[in-house]
Design an enzyme around this catalytic site. Structure first.
Site, mmCIF file in Angstrom:
data_model
loop_
_atom_site.group_PDB
_atom_site.id
_atom_site.type_symbol
_atom_site.label_atom_id
_atom_site.label_comp_id
_atom_site.label_asym_id
_atom_site.label_seq_id
_atom_site.Cartn_x
_atom_site.Cartn_y
_atom_site.Cartn_z
ATOM 1 N N GLY A 244 0.839 -1.181 0.000
ATOM 2 C CA GLY A 244 0.000 0.000 0.000
ATOM 3 C C GLY A 244 0.876 1.233 0.000
ATOM 4 N N CYS A 245 0.430 2.263 0.656
ATOM 5 C CA CYS A 245 1.172 3.523 0.696
ATOM 6 C C CYS A 245 2.588 3.303 1.222
ATOM 7 C CB CYS A 245 0.442 4.524 1.578
ATOM 8 S SG CYS A 245 1.336 6.075 1.780
ATOM 9 N N PHE A 246 3.582 3.690 0.442
ATOM 10 C CA PHE A 246 4.959 3.438 0.880
ATOM 11 C C PHE A 246 5.358 4.278 2.076
ATOM 12 C CE2 PHE A 246 6.214 5.620 -3.386
ATOM 13 C CZ PHE A 246 5.842 6.882 -2.939
#
Length: 187
Positions: free
Chosen positions: A22-24
């Site tokens: 997902g969001c890094f």
């Protein structure tokens, strides 16, 4: 990519591991502070567009996912432990994104850099599938590593550059609550 050898490296041998969760922004800190981890880089991988930008990746037209690439010393922090950290950061049953971030660029994946990593990752995913932690099937794919493109500088180590925004985002995304509920531990 050039990696600086840190005091955390005992063997002088550094390997790479690449994970999409997902969001890094939310995937750097969990790995960053372990002994044997040399660096954690936010970037894009798995797609067809060379040198993509954040906006292009978010459009869903590049085939890339947000990912982190970890340089690590396997004698200090083995790949198996990296996988354990990874599984504890994601919902491996969701193939449509992660938490509030939806779409193809937020899918989960393990990108292996060797046959040994592939085998270890497969065994780890199988063990997770069998341990009863999740009621739905594990859908996180295990794929060969492809070109990794470093994300823009403002994305690197976001948790350190903007700690308040980072904490608010993690809490607001639903990630922290989900992980607490699943793993029953304080994050």
């Amino acid at each position: 990519m050039n990696h600086i050898v840190s005091p955390n490296v005992r063997s002088g041998h550094v390997e790479l591991a690449t994970f999409a969760g997902g969001c890094f922004w939310c995937m750097v800190k969990p790995f960053d502070q372990w002994p044997g981890v040399v660096s954690v880089t936010s970037g894009y991988t798995g797609g067809h567009k060379e040198n993509p930008t954040y906006e292009e990746v978010c459009s869903g037209r590049t085939g890339h996912v947000e990912a982190v690439q970890i340089a690590f010393d396997p004698l200090v922090f083995p790949y198996e432990k990296l996988l354990d950290v990874f599984w504890h950061q994601i919902d491996p049953t969701d193939d449509g994104g992660q938490f509030c971030d939806r779409g193809s660029s937020y899918r989960t994946a393990i990108f292996y850099h060797s046959e040994e990593q592939r085998q270890i990752a497969e065994a780890s995913r199988q063990a997770l599938s069998e341990n009863g932690q999740f009621s739905r099937p594990i859908v996180t794919p295990i794929l060969p590593a492809t070109e990794f493109y470093r994300a823009e500088e403002y994305h690197q180590n976001f948790y350190m550059k903007s700690p308040q925004h980072y904490r608010m985002y993690r809490a607001g995304s639903g990630r922290d609550q989900f992980l607490r509920n699943i793993w029953r531990e304080t994050l």
